[in-house]
Design an enzyme around this catalytic site. Structure first.
Site, PDB file in Angstrom:
ATOM      1  N   ASP A 271       0.626  -1.263   0.067  1.00  0.00           N
ATOM      2  CA  ASP A 271      -0.023   0.154   0.135  1.00  0.00           C
ATOM      3  C   ASP A 271       0.740   1.404  -0.031  1.00  0.00           C
ATOM      4  OD1 ASP A 271      -2.764  -0.905  -0.196  1.00  0.00           O
ATOM      5  OD2 ASP A 271      -2.694  -1.602   1.805  1.00  0.00           O
TER       6      ASP A 271
ATOM      7  N   ASP B 295      -7.404  -3.848  -5.086  1.00  0.00           N
ATOM      8  CA  ASP B 295      -7.103  -2.459  -4.662  1.00  0.00           C
ATOM      9  C   ASP B 295      -5.703  -2.058  -5.083  1.00  0.00           C
ATOM     10  OD1 ASP B 295      -8.279  -4.694  -2.731  1.00  0.00           O
ATOM     11  OD2 ASP B 295      -8.256  -3.373  -1.170  1.00  0.00           O
TER      12      ASP B 295
ATOM     13  N   GLY C 183      -9.425 -17.356  -7.739  1.00  0.00           N
ATOM     14  CA  GLY C 183      -9.939 -16.105  -6.850  1.00  0.00           C
ATOM     15  C   GLY C 183     -10.487 -16.382  -5.620  1.00  0.00           C
TER      16      GLY C 183
ATOM     17  N   ARG D 105     -16.555  -2.166  -2.771  1.00  0.00           N
ATOM     18  CA  ARG D 105     -15.334  -1.289  -2.587  1.00  0.00           C
ATOM     19  C   ARG D 105     -14.067  -1.875  -3.604  1.00  0.00           C
ATOM     20  NH1 ARG D 105     -14.486  -0.637   2.239  1.00  0.00           N
ATOM     21  NH2 ARG D 105     -12.533  -1.531   3.015  1.00  0.00           N
TER      22      ARG D 105
ATOM     23  N   TRP E 149     -12.597   0.203  -6.549  1.00  0.00           N
ATOM     24  CA  TRP E 149     -11.090   0.256  -6.880  1.00  0.00           C
ATOM     25  C   TRP E 149     -10.840   0.081  -8.017  1.00  0.00           C
ATOM     26  CZ3 TRP E 149      -9.559   3.199  -3.097  1.00  0.00           C
ATOM     27  CH2 TRP E 149      -9.666   2.699  -1.828  1.00  0.00           C
TER      28      TRP E 149
ATOM     29  N   SER F 213     -18.485 -12.399   7.314  1.00  0.00           N
ATOM     30  CA  SER F 213     -19.456 -13.361   6.672  1.00  0.00           C
ATOM     31  C   SER F 213     -18.879 -14.611   6.486  1.00  0.00           C
ATOM     32  CB  SER F 213     -19.505 -12.840   5.157  1.00  0.00           C
ATOM     33  OG  SER F 213     -18.522 -13.228   4.313  1.00  0.00           O
TER      34      SER F 213
HETATM   35  N1  GLY Z   1      -7.541  -1.613   0.632  1.00  0.00           N
HETATM   36  C1  GLY Z   1      -8.159  -2.230   1.506  1.00  0.00           C
HETATM   37  C2  GLY Z   1      -9.659  -1.925   1.626  1.00  0.00           C
HETATM   38  O1  GLY Z   1     -10.128  -1.327   0.710  1.00  0.00           O
HETATM   39  O2  GLY Z   1     -10.192  -2.076   2.631  1.00  0.00           O
END
Ligand code: GLY
Length: 392
Positions: free
Chosen positions: A105, A165, A223, A237, A241, A356
Site C-alpha cells: 500500500d 485494491d 480467486g 469497494r 477500486w 461473512s
Molecule cells: N485496501 C483495503 C480496503 O479497501 O479495505
C-alpha cells in the site's frame, strides 16, 4: 433493483452551489480536527463516529494527509500546509525506518501525502519519501506471474496473490518513472494491471477481490475474497477500486484498451446500485437489505468516473459524468457529516470490513466513517469545483 443509466438520470445531480456548500462543511470539520490529528493520525475508521489518534501506521494514514492537502488547495490557508508538512516529515521517517510497510500500500500512503507535497509545494522531503516508497513497492514485483504481491513476505507461497485494491498503488510507480526517467517502475505497473485484469474480471463484469498466482508457472490459479461477502460475489469497494484504478492507468499509459475495461467494471457498479444510490458493502445486497452500506465505495467510484471522462468521447463522457454527479448528490444528502457533536469524520455510513461465512474478516468500522471515504469524498468535491491536478 437494477439501475440503468436512464434510471440514474431521474435523480438530482450535484451542482456547483451544492458542491461548494458541501466543501465548506468538510473543510470546517477538517479545521476542527487539526488539533487532534497533526502530530498523530486518525485511526482507519471511526468508533461511534469519532476517530482515535494513532501513530503513522496501517495503510490508511495518507488519506488524512491528502484531506489536509485538499483543504489547503481549497482555502490556501497556511495552517493546512503547515500541518500537512509535519505529516510529510512523519512519512519520510516511516519509510526510512520501514515502519509497518511490509505490504503493497505504498501508493495509498505516499501518493496522497508525499507526492502531493512535492507537486503542490516542491517539497524535497516529499519527493525523497515517495521515491523510497516506490523502490520499496518495486521490491514486491514478482517476475513469475508479473504482478505486485499484496501482502506478507514477498515470495511466500501462501501469500502469492494480487488484490484489486493494488491498482491504486500503481500511480506512485508511474510517477517514479516520470520523476527519475527510469522506465522499470512504469513497466512493472503496466505489467501488474495487465495481469490483474486478466485475473479478477469475471464474465459478468464483476470482480474478484484477490487472486492467487501459481508460483511455479506464473499462471493465474484461483480467486477468493478477503473482504467481500462470498468468493464469487462483488465486494462493492473492490469494484470501485477497479473503476478508479483502470482510469488512473488509462491516464498514465494512454492506452485506449482500458476504455472497454472501464466501461465493463463501471457499468456493473451502476447496474447494481440500490434505490438511494449508496451501495451496500457487497453487491449481493440490494434495496431493502438490513446489511450496512459502504459510502466509501461510492466516493471512490465517483472519482474514477470523473477522471475517466477525460479519456472518453463526448457522448460517453457525458454519460459517466452525469452518473457520477448523481451519486455524489446522494452522498452529500445521505452521508455527509453535518454535526461535529456526533462525528469528526466527513463521510458517514462506510464499512471497513464485515464478517461473512466465506470471507476472512471480523466486523470492523461497520456503519462508520473511514479515512479513505473522507478523502475520496473531498477529492470528488474538488473535482467538481476545479480542474484538479491529481496527487496520484
Ligand atoms: N485496501 C483495503 C480496503 O479497501 O479495505
Amino acid at each position: 433493483m437494477a439501475q440503468t443509466f436512464e434510471s440514474i438520470m431521474k435523480y438530482p445531480a450535484v451542482d456547483e452551489e451544492l458542491a461548494r456548500k458541501a466543501m465548506e462543511g468538510a473543510v470546517g470539520v477538517v479545521r476542527e480536527d487539526l488539533g487532534k490529528f497533526t502530530k498523530k493520525f486518525p485511526s482507519s475508521n471511526s468508533f461511534d463516529g469519532f476517530y482515535e489518534a494513532t501513530e503513522n501506521v496501517e495503510w490508511t494514514t495518507g488519506f488524512w494527509t491528502g484531506v489536509i492537502w485538499l483543504a489547503y488547495e481549497y482555502t490556501r490557508d497556511e495552517a493546512f500546509k503547515e500541518a500537512a508538512g509535519i505529516q510529510v516529515d512523519s512519512f519520510l521517517e516511516r519509510i526510512k525506518n520501514k515502519i509497518d510497510v511490509n505490504h503493497h500500500d505504498m501508493g495509498f500512503l505516499f501518493s496522497l501525502s508525499c507526492v502531493a507535497a512535492y507537486k503542490l509545494t516542491g517539497s524535497e522531503k516529499g519527493k525523497e519519501a515517495a521515491l523510497l516508497a516506490a523502490d520499496h513497492l518495486a521490491e514486491r514485483y514478482r517476475e513469475k506471474g508479473k504482478f505486485l504481491q499484496a501482502w506478507g513476505n514477498v515470495g511466500e507461497a501462501s501469500e502469492y496473490r494480487l488484490i484489486i485494491d493494488c491498482l491504486l498503488n500503481l500511480p506512485i510507480l508511474y510517477w517514479a518513472s516520470e520523476t527519475t526517467g527510469e522506465k522499470r517502475y512504469a513497466q512493472m505497473a503496466a505489467n501488474h494491471i495487465r495481469t490483474a485484469m486478466k485475473c479478477v474480471l469475471r464474465e459478468d463484469d464483476s470482480t474478484y477481490h484477490t487472486y492467487f498466482i501459481d508460483m511455479e508457472t506464473g499462471e493465474p490459479a484461483y480467486g477468493v475474497t478477503h473482504q467481500g461477502n462470498r468468493n464469487n460475489s462483488a465486494w462493492a469497494r473492490g469494484q470501485a477500486w477497479g473503476i478508479y484504478g483502470i482510469a488512473l492507468s488509462c491516464h498514465y499509459l494512454k492506452d485506449e484498451s482500458y476504455i472497454d475495461l472501464f466501461v465493463r467494471v463501471t457499468d456493473f457498479f451502476i447496474r447494481h446500485l440500490p434505490e438511494d444510490l449508496i451501495p451496500y458493502w457487497d453487491f449481493d445486497f440490494d434495496t431493502g437489505s438490513a446489511e450496512p452500506r459502504d459510502s466509501s465505495a461510492a466516493a471512490i467510484a465517483v472519482c474514477g468516473m470523473l477522471e475517466m471522462v477525460k479519456y472518453l468521447d463526448k457522448a460517453r463522457a457525458a454519460k459517466y459524468r452525469d452518473a457520477a454527479y448523481r451519486i455524489l448528490y446522494a452522498l452529500i444528502k445521505e452521508c455527509a457529516n453535518t454535526d461535529t457533536e456526533k462525528s469528526d469524520g466527513l463521510l458517514l455510513h462506510g464499512t471497513y470490513a464485515r464478517d461473512s461465512r466465506e470471507n476472512t474478516c471480523t466486523n470492523r468500522g461497520v456503519d462508520e466513517c473511514n479515512t479513505w471515504g473522507d478523502y475520496f469524498y473531498m477529492e470528488a468535491l474538488t473535482r467538481v469545483l476545479s480542474d484538479w491536478k491529481m496527487y496520484w
